[in-house]
Design an enzyme around this catalytic site. Sequence first.
Site, PDB file in Angstrom:
ATOM      1  N   ASP A 314      34.121  39.904  41.572  1.00  0.00           N
ATOM      2  CA  ASP A 314      34.252  39.600  40.145  1.00  0.00           C
ATOM      3  C   ASP A 314      33.248  38.593  39.603  1.00  0.00           C
ATOM      4  O   ASP A 314      32.742  38.754  38.492  1.00  0.00           O
ATOM      5  CB  ASP A 314      35.668  39.072  39.852  1.00  0.00           C
ATOM      6  CG  ASP A 314      36.689  40.194  39.725  1.00  0.00           C
ATOM      7  OD1 ASP A 314      36.310  41.303  39.317  1.00  0.00           O
ATOM      8  OD2 ASP A 314      37.876  39.955  40.023  1.00  0.00           O
ATOM      9  N   TYR A 402      43.117  41.250  35.133  1.00  0.00           N
ATOM     10  CA  TYR A 402      43.673  40.082  35.795  1.00  0.00           C
ATOM     11  C   TYR A 402      43.247  38.785  35.138  1.00  0.00           C
ATOM     12  O   TYR A 402      42.135  38.680  34.638  1.00  0.00           O
ATOM     13  CB  TYR A 402      43.203  40.032  37.261  1.00  0.00           C
ATOM     14  CG  TYR A 402      44.325  40.271  38.228  1.00  0.00           C
ATOM     15  CD1 TYR A 402      44.589  41.548  38.707  1.00  0.00           C
ATOM     16  CD2 TYR A 402      45.149  39.228  38.649  1.00  0.00           C
ATOM     17  CE1 TYR A 402      45.632  41.775  39.580  1.00  0.00           C
ATOM     18  CE2 TYR A 402      46.186  39.454  39.529  1.00  0.00           C
ATOM     19  CZ  TYR A 402      46.425  40.725  39.987  1.00  0.00           C
ATOM     20  OH  TYR A 402      47.458  40.942  40.851  1.00  0.00           O
TER      21      TYR A 402
HETATM   22 CU   LIG Z   1      47.092  41.097  42.705  1.00  0.00          CU
END
Ligand SMILES: [Cu+2]
Length: 679
Positions: A314, A402
């Site tokens: 990420d 997320y």
């Molecule tokens: Cu997770």
Amino acid sequence: MAHKTILVLLLLTLSTTTITTTTVHPLDPLTPDEITTVRSVISSSTPNASFHYVGLFEPDKPSVLAFVSPAPTPPPPHPRRAFAIIRADLASREIVVDLTNHSIISNVVYDGHGFPTITPAEDAEACELPMKYGPFVESVRERGLEMGDVVCSPMSVGWFGEGRGRRRRVSKLQFYYKGGTVNVYARPVEGVTVTVDLDRMVVVDFRDRVVVPVPKAEGTDYRSTEEEEEERRGEEIPGPGSRGISIEGHVVRWANWDFHVSFDARAGLVLSLASVADPERDESRLVLYKGHVSELFVPYMDPSEEWYYRTYLDAGEWGFGVSALPLKPGADCPARARFMDGFYARRDGMPVRVEKVFCVFQRYAGDVSWRHTEILIPGRVIREVRPEVSLVVRSVATVGNYDYIVDYEFMQSGTIKVQVGLTGILEVKASEHTHTNQISQDIHGTLIAENTIATYHDHFITYYLDLDIDGRRNSFVKAKMKTVRPGGDNNDGSSPRKSYWTIERETVKTEVEGMVSMSPAEPSELMLVNPNKKTRMGNVVGYRLIPKSAPAISLLSDDDYPQIRAGWTKNQVWVTAYDPSQRWAGGMYADQSQGDDNLVAWSRRNRSIENTDIVLWYTVGFHHIPCQEDFPVMPTLNGGFELRQTNFFERNILLKTPLPSIESDSCLSCRQSHNIITG
Ligand SMILES: [Cu+2]
Ligand SMILES: *[C@@H]1O[C@H](CO)[C@@H](O)[C@H](O)[C@H]1NC(C)=O
Ligand SMILES: *[C@@H]1O[C@H](CO)[C@@H](O)[C@H](O)[C@H]1NC(C)=O
Ligand SMILES: *[C@@H]1O[C@H](CO)[C@@H](O)[C@H](O)[C@H]1NC(C)=O
């Protein structure tokens, strides 16, 4: 031509003003004006460049340390430089720009594997392509869906052994459906993949493989109702605030700590020069030269065509700083926290402001920093308790579905606590299943709602921790605990005990030995010490690493491509020789990297790490087996570690360190702070 001259003069004036009005700390992030300067300098030699990274090109350590040392004469001015990674003519270039005289110091083509971070502008442009792409429009129509409700999410593609000549900067687009909900990640349009060439901005591949129902919208909304929101505004979360915090430029001072906070497009929150006051010596002592999130590895465990490549890095693929979003006072942080802004460069090189990207606040959560009650003294009971008051620096990055809450907490005892909170929306796969009794095979996840499988995955958050314990030259020491038998193996009867433990201290000599996989069966205390500095008792001064969540390592096989790229996730701890170019565990060019320029590759050089400048890398790992309560939005799951003083001070410094005021910091003027939330 005339235009250009005026522009340059204007920029010169701007930067001169900045320098003369405030003292620029050598680690201060680039200002918006400086980002604009980088753009104009680079654009004059390379028109139409696409900017993938623009940040501070840091002065070397000796210059920075000279700047902050309390020397009687002011240190010489440090050069102010920027480092940029651009794409132009299908190549990646690394350019260093001098911000004082607006010249290019160096400009080289990067010739290795991998690509720079993908910019938000490219994501947005890529996502427009399928909407006009015939076969995709047809797939949407066949599924009976409305084109206007289709949402697109670009995914990095990883690397799966393809030869070098075939590499292109591509992104695989996956689709979601917003009809009836804002929780688009809960409603995947499964089975359709559009691959886009990001440099040429064209569709290069299209797959429509499986048709399964789009999970229903009902029950996916995670927003609070307006009444709840209104009610929350009316109350104050008591306690923490910002009394006693001094922020000058980017330097934060609180109680016995001082440090520098900076924003970086790639790392997000960067802490530097964290020093703690030693009440015995009447001086501030350096602990952490620099610390930040270096990389995140998030592999999903579904090998099917639409999922196998979801093995994200990420920070390197998207930028943890670029993914950071403004914090909401009174919710993300206490209403009376202090907030700071950050700036990064867009793809066209222009600065973008992220307002309130960090918050800094004092925390009193009702904990105890030490206590004792003495009842042995006849006729007296002595009770001493000290409340735990600390300082938190926080940033939140939302990487697609997320959210990561990154906290650094400074304790008055000398300890730095590092915590990461995982929350947000699970990455889910649509399926025909509506009950577990229909499932006979491995579905690679948990059925968390009708037609919704949340796929198994991991999160590995790797921290770069350039500790400089009381100076630059440090060593990595393992105090290994060993069970021994009194009087040796034959147990000569010298003690009724049959066993006890003691320690064997080992100073790690080279990088290969510096890799550690923690196991409760073979415990050892891991510390970074300064072998050149000792306490009055003769112990070497140090800091130790304490994991605050169960250590997890990657379970992928060593020959699996994602694992080759993120090989360092097989150990929690790595210690390397300091090299300013080695800050990103997954390599500078993480998108489609091949594992030849990462923490593992550097460590294989097996450099000496004894009594020299060294860097500690620690990975906080989570194996995530999703459960129904993670739906429709996941309650925060925390992990982290602590860097704790060990023989660094002569004794517990809390006794001589004044307690920051907590009384006057609690809620007395709540009304006032509400104006900030609603205003
Ligand atoms: Cu997770
Ligand atoms: C830069 O982009 C513009 C607009 O897209 C184009 O007209 C021009 O030819 C480009 N210049 C170069 C040097 O590529
Ligand atoms: C700009 O300054 C740097 C030193 O920071 C120097 O190396 C370079 O030659 C200068 N360039 C010009 C064009 O003056
Ligand atoms: C690393 O270096 C040490 C010290 O020279 C040596 O003992 C060790 O075998 C080396 N390890 C590897 C894997 O090269």
